[in-house]
Structure formats: C-alpha cells, structure tokens
Design a protein around this motif. Sequence first.
Motif, PDB file in Angstrom:
ATOM      1  N   PHE A 198      -0.836  29.953  40.931  1.00  0.00           N
ATOM      2  CA  PHE A 198      -1.524  28.978  41.776  1.00  0.00           C
ATOM      3  C   PHE A 198      -0.619  27.752  41.835  1.00  0.00           C
ATOM      4  N   TYR A 199      -0.840  26.728  41.042  1.00  0.00           N
ATOM      5  CA  TYR A 199       0.233  25.770  40.818  1.00  0.00           C
ATOM      6  C   TYR A 199       1.280  26.486  39.963  1.00  0.00           C
ATOM      7  N   PRO A 200       2.556  26.094  40.114  1.00  0.00           N
ATOM      8  CA  PRO A 200       3.607  26.852  39.416  1.00  0.00           C
ATOM      9  C   PRO A 200       3.576  26.611  37.911  1.00  0.00           C
ATOM     10  N   TYR A 201       4.142  27.560  37.180  1.00  0.00           N
ATOM     11  CA  TYR A 201       4.354  27.347  35.752  1.00  0.00           C
ATOM     12  C   TYR A 201       5.251  26.116  35.580  1.00  0.00           C
ATOM     13  N   PRO A 202       4.893  25.230  34.654  1.00  0.00           N
ATOM     14  CA  PRO A 202       5.620  23.955  34.547  1.00  0.00           C
ATOM     15  C   PRO A 202       7.076  24.134  34.124  1.00  0.00           C
ATOM     16  N   VAL A 203       7.933  23.317  34.711  1.00  0.00           N
ATOM     17  CA  VAL A 203       9.339  23.247  34.332  1.00  0.00           C
ATOM     18  C   VAL A 203       9.510  21.997  33.481  1.00  0.00           C
ATOM     19  N   SER A 204      10.078  22.155  32.305  1.00  0.00           N
ATOM     20  CA  SER A 204      10.195  21.047  31.358  1.00  0.00           C
ATOM     21  C   SER A 204      10.911  19.850  31.987  1.00  0.00           C
ATOM     22  N   GLY A 205      10.264  18.698  31.886  1.00  0.00           N
ATOM     23  CA  GLY A 205      10.856  17.468  32.377  1.00  0.00           C
ATOM     24  C   GLY A 205      10.784  17.277  33.877  1.00  0.00           C
ATOM     25  N   LEU A 206      10.092  18.156  34.578  1.00  0.00           N
ATOM     26  CA  LEU A 206      10.046  18.089  36.036  1.00  0.00           C
ATOM     27  C   LEU A 206       8.595  18.090  36.506  1.00  0.00           C
ATOM     28  N   ALA A 207       8.167  16.997  37.129  1.00  0.00           N
ATOM     29  CA  ALA A 207       6.803  16.890  37.634  1.00  0.00           C
ATOM     30  C   ALA A 207       6.691  17.614  38.981  1.00  0.00           C
ATOM     31  N   SER A 275      -3.677  27.721  30.861  1.00  0.00           N
ATOM     32  CA  SER A 275      -3.691  27.889  32.316  1.00  0.00           C
ATOM     33  C   SER A 275      -4.576  26.833  32.983  1.00  0.00           C
ATOM     34  N   TYR A 276      -5.564  26.350  32.258  1.00  0.00           N
ATOM     35  CA  TYR A 276      -6.449  25.298  32.773  1.00  0.00           C
ATOM     36  C   TYR A 276      -5.673  24.002  32.993  1.00  0.00           C
ATOM     37  N   ASP A 277      -4.802  23.654  32.060  1.00  0.00           N
ATOM     38  CA  ASP A 277      -4.084  22.374  32.111  1.00  0.00           C
ATOM     39  C   ASP A 277      -2.712  22.468  32.759  1.00  0.00           C
ATOM     40  N   SER A 278      -2.061  23.646  32.695  1.00  0.00           N
ATOM     41  CA  SER A 278      -0.694  23.770  33.211  1.00  0.00           C
ATOM     42  C   SER A 278      -0.635  24.391  34.599  1.00  0.00           C
ATOM     43  N   LEU A 279      -1.506  25.360  34.869  1.00  0.00           N
ATOM     44  CA  LEU A 279      -1.532  26.020  36.178  1.00  0.00           C
ATOM     45  C   LEU A 279      -2.697  25.530  37.027  1.00  0.00           C
ATOM     46  N   TYR A 280      -3.576  24.731  36.417  1.00  0.00           N
ATOM     47  CA  TYR A 280      -4.752  24.178  37.089  1.00  0.00           C
ATOM     48  C   TYR A 280      -5.670  25.280  37.607  1.00  0.00           C
ATOM     49  N   ALA A 281      -5.731  26.340  36.813  1.00  0.00           N
ATOM     50  CA  ALA A 281      -6.533  27.519  37.160  1.00  0.00           C
ATOM     51  C   ALA A 281      -7.758  27.565  36.249  1.00  0.00           C
ATOM     52  N   ASP A 282      -8.915  27.198  36.785  1.00  0.00           N
ATOM     53  CA  ASP A 282     -10.153  27.234  36.004  1.00  0.00           C
ATOM     54  C   ASP A 282     -10.790  28.610  36.161  1.00  0.00           C
ATOM     55  N   SER A 283     -10.094  29.610  35.651  1.00  0.00           N
ATOM     56  CA  SER A 283     -10.522  30.999  35.833  1.00  0.00           C
ATOM     57  C   SER A 283     -11.865  31.288  35.173  1.00  0.00           C
ATOM     58  N   LYS A 284     -12.191  30.583  34.121  1.00  0.00           N
ATOM     59  CA  LYS A 284     -13.509  30.721  33.487  1.00  0.00           C
ATOM     60  C   LYS A 284     -14.614  30.386  34.498  1.00  0.00           C
TER      61      LYS A 284
END
Length: 491
Positions: A198-207, A275-284
């Motif tokens: 959904f939102y991408p997997y985070p890249v370290s140091g890159l917003a 995934s809730y905080d990094s991909l912004y996926a509230d799959s629950k």
Amino acid sequence: MMYTLIVAVFYFPLCHTVQDGSLWPVREFRGAWIATVSNIDWPSSPSLTTDQQKQELITMLDRLHEQNFNAIILQIRTSGDALYNSSLEPWSYYLTGKQGKPPNPYYDPLEFAVQESHKRNFELHAWFNPYRARSGNSSTSGLAPNHMAHRFPRYTYPYGHDLWMDPGEKVVQAFILSVFRDVVTRYDIDGVHMDDYFYPYPVSGLAFPDSHTYSAYISAGGHLSLADWRRNNVNTLVQGIYTTVKSIKSHVKVGISPFGIWKPGHPHTIHGLSSYDSLYADSKKWLELGWVDYLTPQLYWKIDPPQQSYPVLLDWWLQQNKMNRHLYAGNYASAIQTKSWPVSELERQVELSRDRRNHLSLGNIFFSAKTFSHNIHGIADRFKSSKYSTLALQPEMTWITSPAPPLPHNLQVIADSKLHWSHDSSNTVRSWAVYTLKADLWELMNVLNRDTLTVNVSSGYWAIRSINRVGKASNAVTIHVNDVSVDVIGK
C-alpha cells in the motif's frame, strides 16, 4: 455391459471422509500465487512467444491440478501495467519486453488464464498492486504514454528503488478503482486480490514525499495526524474496492494478503515490522469490518521462533475475525530454496492451519507457484503423498447471497460404466462434485467442470452434487451401481 436405470427416492447424508485416522476437510482453499513481476513465475521470460507463454501456463496449471490445488492468484497488474487487454493501462513489460507492446500473435493472457483455470476447476483471483508505479527503477523513462505515472505526474514519486503513486490523492484513488471496475466487469474472474504493498516499505533515512498532499488536506480543514491520514487513505481504497466489486458481481470474492504482523506486541511475544505504522495498513480493521471475504496474512516465518511464530500469529488473526470471514494463511514455500527450510516445516504449518478449522482457518496460499510446479526439493511429491493426497472443494462463503444450484438431473447411462446427466440450463453451476461411498463414509473422487457431464463409475454407491460460484452445493443425487443396474436412490 449396458445398464438399466431404476429410479427411487432415498435420503443419504454426505459426510467427511477419513484420512490417517482423522477427519479430512472436504472444503479447503489450496492456492498458489503466480507472480508475474520480474518474471518470477510466469511468463518465465518476456522474450517467450505467444505459444510458449500459453504452453508454459498450461503446464503450470496441469501440475498444480495434479497436485490437488484448487485456486491460483494471478498477478495481472504489477505496477500500473496490464497482463490483459486494457484501455486504461499499458501492456506489461514482463509480457512482451516493452511496456505498451501487445502480444504478437495477439492473445489476452487473463482471458486465456481464466478459461484454462476453469477447465481444471481452479478459482482464478486477479492480483493487483494498487500504488506501485515501477519496480526496481525509480525513473519514468521508458514508461508508456498512458501509464499512470504520466497521467498523474504531480502525484508520482521516486522512492528508494521504485516509483510510487500517492495514495492520498483522490484522483489516483479514483483511477485505481476504475481499473478494478474494468477487470471485474469484463472478465469471468472468481476474485480480486491485493498483497502487502500500500504505502511502500520504508527506506531508512528517506521520508515518503507526500507533504504537499497532506498540506492540502490540512488546508481544506482536515484534522488527522499524518499517520492517521495515510491509514485513512488506504482504508478508503480498501472499502471502495469491496463496495465496487460487490456492486458489479456479488459472487466475486475480495481478498487481501497483508504483512503478517499488524503491530509488534500483538500478541505480546511478537516482534518485527509494524504494518500499521510503516505501511499504514490497518488490516485488523478490514477484517473486523468485513471489507474482505478472505484475509491471507503473510505468515512467512517458522513455527517455533517466538518473535514471529506461525501458530501464534495465526491464532491472533483468527481472534480478530469478528465478521466470520475466511482466513487462508499465506505460506512461504520458496523458503525451502531461499532459506533452506525443510519441506516438513510447511507440512506442519498446513496441519496447524487445519487444526484451527473450527475458527475459520480454511486453507493456505503458497508463494510462489513455481515451487510446486517445478517440484523444488520434492515439495510437490511430498504434499501429494501427504497433505494434498485427495481432492478438496473450495470453502463456501455463506455470507454471499446466492441460491443453491439445481440438482443434477436426467441421469442415464450412455455407455458401459459411464454415467451422464444434463447440462445446467440455469447457468449457475460452476462444478460437479462426484463422491463414492467407502467404509460408510463419502469420499470426494472427482470435481468436474460445468461442461463435463459424464463420469466413469464402478460398482457401489455414488453421489453427485452441483456447486455454484460461491461454493454452495445442491443436495446430492445418490445412485447405486451394480452388475445389472444403476439405481438413482436419493436426492
């Protein structure tokens, strides 16, 4: 020997068969992801000819069919492209070696895959990646003119090694919904499917560079935090997809395969990416509110390590299933090659999934298909001799409103040992399930596609039921075959 036909009425209940001393689940979803991105599974190369692509897919489906699978999850949109004939998006690079270039000689890969899957009684779920615009390349160079990165250049961002669309922009959301609407309307698919992107997997140091979209939201009176706003963007798309699909064809199933950890600490022993905080996926939330027909959390870990334990995570997901949807665990079959897992690890995972059947753990989906179709480390042989030694029907989704399909009718013998019945005139039958009575229990012997109307029978008791698109079965027509007659004895 020709048989005579004698008709009588008798009620004969169907039941589960027994395997290795335990009840064998007649209904089980047995799926495999067929990944097209980077030519992981199919086609194996974009340089294959049309005939080679077709034959490669047929071979893969034949092997999975022989191994008693009953569903495929085919990736048809990897990154704003199409492995089908689309007026909205360009032909995939992974199909022809150049984005926007159609197959030559022409064919429609999705239409072909649907036809070949249904011949074998596979469900075909069309797998979409919604927001990824390019994989492994953050440039727009070489993308076709009608690619979404060119449609919406202001909302297209290089991020790490990929190109990504902005999930917070409504025109992007609306376009993605139109892609789903188009496929569901034009193709005879059984389901739509999204995975963990959904939102991408985070890249370290890159917003992730969506500050101007968020600022516009705040300027318009929005009050959510950045993280909550991003989650709401994804929630809006997920709910919109479910509503859109059901408004077009209610029988088409909606499934999502999120990252297997919702949040670390849920349950308390679990550690890892959130995934809730990094991909912004509230799959629950999607599961709790019934925005999916099935959820396939990617439980790509072994059974025993407590930080990411397969059964511990599976139990947690099952506890969130307030709407009684189906849960089909996602299993990392490729790990037998990439991580040197023993095949026994995956066999044990299937057993653990089956142990939770009463809590709606009703199957498994394996990444990826070639692990089984290529029989890597003998996994196909092992599963065929143990876990998938008999056929299984897909589980019925009881919340999808659907009338029961009609009974098989006009049974007659057309040749020695061949039983025949009439074609379904209602156009609601998807398959015919054929059972035989063994040791006082009914065993599923064959699942025939809707156009196959004959079956070889030997002496004994047999039962035939029709199955519709959501897995609902008719009552059984039960017959007895002996040396001189075929008796239709129940329904």
